[in-house]
Scaffold this active site. Structure first.
Site, PDB file in Angstrom:
ATOM      1  N   LYS A  86      -9.262 -12.429 -16.548  1.00  0.00           N
ATOM      2  CA  LYS A  86      -9.252 -12.600 -18.004  1.00  0.00           C
ATOM      3  C   LYS A  86      -8.431 -13.813 -18.439  1.00  0.00           C
ATOM      4  CE  LYS A  86     -10.349 -10.320 -21.908  1.00  0.00           C
ATOM      5  NZ  LYS A  86     -11.674  -9.759 -22.164  1.00  0.00           N
ATOM      6  N   SER A 126     -20.987 -10.700 -28.442  1.00  0.00           N
ATOM      7  CA  SER A 126     -20.367  -9.517 -29.043  1.00  0.00           C
ATOM      8  C   SER A 126     -19.266  -9.887 -30.030  1.00  0.00           C
ATOM      9  CB  SER A 126     -19.757  -8.647 -27.944  1.00  0.00           C
ATOM     10  OG  SER A 126     -18.671  -9.322 -27.332  1.00  0.00           O
ATOM     11  N   GLY A 127     -18.797 -11.131 -29.976  1.00  0.00           N
ATOM     12  CA  GLY A 127     -17.617 -11.519 -30.740  1.00  0.00           C
ATOM     13  C   GLY A 127     -16.383 -11.585 -29.869  1.00  0.00           C
ATOM     14  N   GLY A 128     -16.481 -11.057 -28.641  1.00  0.00           N
ATOM     15  CA  GLY A 128     -15.364 -11.065 -27.710  1.00  0.00           C
ATOM     16  C   GLY A 128     -15.299 -12.349 -26.907  1.00  0.00           C
ATOM     17  N   VAL A 129     -14.176 -12.534 -26.228  1.00  0.00           N
ATOM     18  CA  VAL A 129     -13.954 -13.795 -25.510  1.00  0.00           C
ATOM     19  C   VAL A 129     -14.868 -13.925 -24.290  1.00  0.00           C
ATOM     20  CG1 VAL A 129     -12.036 -12.865 -24.124  1.00  0.00           C
ATOM     21  CG2 VAL A 129     -12.177 -15.313 -24.533  1.00  0.00           C
ATOM     22  N   ASP A 130     -15.181 -12.820 -23.605  1.00  0.00           N
ATOM     23  CA  ASP A 130     -15.965 -12.923 -22.367  1.00  0.00           C
ATOM     24  C   ASP A 130     -17.363 -13.483 -22.628  1.00  0.00           C
ATOM     25  OD1 ASP A 130     -13.731 -11.746 -21.315  1.00  0.00           O
ATOM     26  OD2 ASP A 130     -14.626  -9.768 -21.046  1.00  0.00           O
ATOM     27  N   SER A 131     -18.091 -12.862 -23.560  1.00  0.00           N
ATOM     28  CA  SER A 131     -19.455 -13.339 -23.830  1.00  0.00           C
ATOM     29  C   SER A 131     -19.419 -14.730 -24.460  1.00  0.00           C
ATOM     30  CB  SER A 131     -20.212 -12.352 -24.732  1.00  0.00           C
ATOM     31  OG  SER A 131     -19.578 -12.201 -25.987  1.00  0.00           O
ATOM     32  N   ALA A 132     -18.380 -15.009 -25.266  1.00  0.00           N
ATOM     33  CA  ALA A 132     -18.284 -16.321 -25.911  1.00  0.00           C
ATOM     34  C   ALA A 132     -18.099 -17.433 -24.884  1.00  0.00           C
ATOM     35  CB  ALA A 132     -17.122 -16.322 -26.907  1.00  0.00           C
ATOM     36  N   GLY A 141       0.838  -1.194   0.000  1.00  0.00           N
ATOM     37  CA  GLY A 141       0.000   0.000   0.000  1.00  0.00           C
ATOM     38  C   GLY A 141       0.868   1.237   0.000  1.00  0.00           C
ATOM     39  N   HIS A 171       8.128  -7.315  -3.387  1.00  0.00           N
ATOM     40  CA  HIS A 171       6.899  -7.738  -4.082  1.00  0.00           C
ATOM     41  C   HIS A 171       7.147  -9.040  -4.846  1.00  0.00           C
ATOM     42  CE1 HIS A 171       4.365  -4.158  -3.458  1.00  0.00           C
ATOM     43  NE2 HIS A 171       5.507  -3.497  -3.457  1.00  0.00           N
ATOM     44  N   GLU A 177       5.000 -10.846  -6.227  1.00  0.00           N
ATOM     45  CA  GLU A 177       3.994 -11.044  -7.281  1.00  0.00           C
ATOM     46  C   GLU A 177       4.387 -10.447  -8.625  1.00  0.00           C
ATOM     47  OE1 GLU A 177       2.792  -7.106  -5.328  1.00  0.00           O
ATOM     48  OE2 GLU A 177       3.797  -8.979  -4.786  1.00  0.00           O
ATOM     49  N   CYS A 219       5.231  -6.158   1.640  1.00  0.00           N
ATOM     50  CA  CYS A 219       5.549  -4.725   1.611  1.00  0.00           C
ATOM     51  C   CYS A 219       4.848  -4.003   2.773  1.00  0.00           C
ATOM     52  CB  CYS A 219       5.192  -4.131   0.249  1.00  0.00           C
ATOM     53  SG  CYS A 219       5.897  -2.483  -0.038  1.00  0.00           S
ATOM     54  N   TYR A 220       3.864  -3.141   2.504  1.00  0.00           N
ATOM     55  CA  TYR A 220       3.155  -2.457   3.590  1.00  0.00           C
ATOM     56  C   TYR A 220       2.519  -3.479   4.531  1.00  0.00           C
ATOM     57  CZ  TYR A 220      -0.055   0.645   6.073  1.00  0.00           C
ATOM     58  OH  TYR A 220      -0.724   1.336   7.055  1.00  0.00           O
TER      59      TYR A 220
END
Length: 518
Positions: A373, A226-232, A56, A172, A174, A83-84
């Protein structure tokens, strides 16, 4: 079906909280982000398998700086401070945190204690490069903790209390700049917290399919593709659960890139067997956009027309069945950014179908709302979706309309489609598709510049290439594509798109510039 016990990532305002949560998921362990203001009792109500305290921007000594309730350490839940979070943990447990005047930012050599490296740093190299970002530092570890590393600016750079299943690091782990960082995080999860790695694509699919079946029952479901990966991927998951109870609607607004409408109508349907209703609304959208140059107006018009077209299609489908549910491709970052899912999520407008009239209100099915994602892409491959669709770069809901600076018409769309297709083709040929987060190609339709093409002067449009690299689109940097790739794209565009005589490269980071031009 219920989700696995989560690893809670307590967000102290760090830009890295989502990254930590994703890294935990990469270790095949389920994670959730919670605000630092959440009381310990509420955290415990989630039955966490472990708790990670994030970094943070504050100093632990600042008035009003977030602190860790020492009651957290009396619960028996394994804790990892970063870290913080490392400093706040040390202070809450009786250690000493001081501002020594020695700050460390960026790449820093870490010196593990060779005789006492503990679990996290066991068998790792001396002078390990790690990513630091601190002004304060821990100068004395709490009682019961073994100091396992130091650096030039941090006498206590890592500590562990294996009996209490607690550990912390000043750096960090990550971020990619920390060598062996994922290995350290995984060792905390597997060896100190003793968590089984069960968060796998197969388990996620099984869990979501069971959940969708329980929610939907024998009712009908619709989904806007929509053609995008999320809705597909969302639609493919729901189809796996309820089969032909799902009907998808694809509104072709005429603003997609070359080949994308065909990809949805043919490849996606062939791969999934989903019932698809296609609405060709290109003329309607272009008519509504005629002469409009203001980007916000374009977005509003496209949003309004989409809702009207989707509404008509939904009414038609609903008239033939008992439709009660609407699928949306909401992702976990959308939930986090809108308040962590504590209330109604305020999802970005292009992620959902909002604004439907009262008599067409559906209950939402959101099978991706716990996923990042990269996890959605993995699920897409597991579900057998076409690779080109799974790895498609993020694309704005308003489509090419906001990549044309100026009014939108068929001629300009055709011009931009051809230039965009060339850029994507060359990026793929160079094997760089997955090195780039997004690659907008922008047509400056209201700008003309003088050029020399053939034996005469030309007066054509400039095209802007905007390749960017990013983890999450919150921040981005321009992609350092090889010059020969950029040269091939430029040469082909000016040779093959007669109306374009100049290609320029956008080298602006985000911030200050956004990824899209409009």
């Amino acid at each position: 079906m219920s989700l696995p016990r989560p690893v809670l990532v307590v967000d102290f305002g760090a830009q890295y909280a989502q990254l930590i949560a994703r890294r935990v998921r990469e270790a095949r362990v389920y994670s959730e982000i919670v605000p630092h203001s959440m009381p310990v009792a509420e955290m415990l109500a989630k039955n966490p398998a472990a708790i990670i305290l994030s970094g943070g921007p504050a100093s632990v000594y600042e008035p009003g700086a977030p602190q860790v309730d020492d009651g957290l350490f009396k619960t028996g839940v394994p804790v990892f401070g970063i870290c913080y979070g490392f400093q706040a943990m040390a202070r809450a447990l009786g250690g000493t945190v001081a501002r020594t005047g020695s700050r460390e930012y960026g790449g820093t050599p870490l010196r593990p204690r060779l005789l006492e490296p503990g679990v996290l740093l066991r068998d790792l190299p001396a002078d390990l490069p790690v990513w630091m970002s601190h002004g304060d530092c821990v100068t004395e570890a709490p009682e019961g903790f073994a100091v396992t590393a130091e650096s030039a600016g941090a006498p206590v750079a890592a500590f562990e209390d294996l009996a209490g299943r607690r550990a912390g690091v000043q750096f960090h782990p990550e971020v990619g700049h920390t060598a062996h960082g994922q290995e350290m995080l995984t060792r905390f999860l597997y060896e100190i917290a003793e968590i089984e790695p069960t968060w796998t694509p197969e388990n996620i699919i099984d869990e979501q399919v069971a959940r969708i079946r329980e929610q939907v029952g024998d009712k009908e479901v619709i989904c806007g593709l929509s053609g995008g990966v999320d809705s597909a991927v969302a639609a493919a998951l729901v189809h796996r659960a309820v089969g032909d109870q799902l009907t998808c609607v694809f509104v072709d607004h005429g603003l997609l890139r070359a080949g994308e409408a065909e990809q949805v109508e043919k490849d996606y349907v062939a791969a999934t067997g989903i019932k698809l209703k296609v609405v060709d609304a290109a003329d309607r959208f272009l008519g509504a956009l005629a002469g409009v140059t203001d980007p916000e107006q374009k977005r509003k018009i496209i949003g309004r027309e989409f809702i009207r077209v989707f509404e008509a299609a939904a009414r038609e489908i609903a008239s033939h069945g008992d439709v009660e549910f609407l699928v949306q491709g909401t992702l976990y970052p959308d939930v986090v950014e809108s308040g962590g899912g504590t209330g109604t999520a305020n999802i970005k407008s292009h992620h959902n179908v909002g604004g439907l009239p009262e008599d067409l209100k559906f209950a939402l099915v959101e099978p991706l709302r716990t996923l990042f994602k990269d996890e959605v892409r993995t699920l897409g491959l597991q579900l057998g979706l076409p690779e080109a669709m799974v790895w498609r770069h993020p694309f704005p809901g308003p489509g090419l309309a906001i990549r044309i600076i100026g009014a939108v018409d068929r001629e300009r769309l055709d011009m931009l489609r051809r230039a965009d297709f060339i850029a994507r083709q060359e990026l793929t040929a160079a094997g760089l598709d997955r090195d780039v987060w997004q690659f907008p190609v922008v047509l400056l339709a209201d700008v003309r510049s003088v050029g020399v093409q053939g034996d005469g002067r030309s007066y054509g449009h400039p095209v802007v290439l905007r390749p960017v690299s990013s983890e999450d689109a919150m921040t981005a940097d321009w992609s350092r594509l090889p010059y020969d790739v950029i040269a091939r794209i430029s040469t082909r565009i000016t040779n093959e798109v007669a109306e374009v005589n100049r290609v320029v490269l956008d080298v602006t980071s985000k911030p200050p510039g956004t990824i899209e031009w409009e």
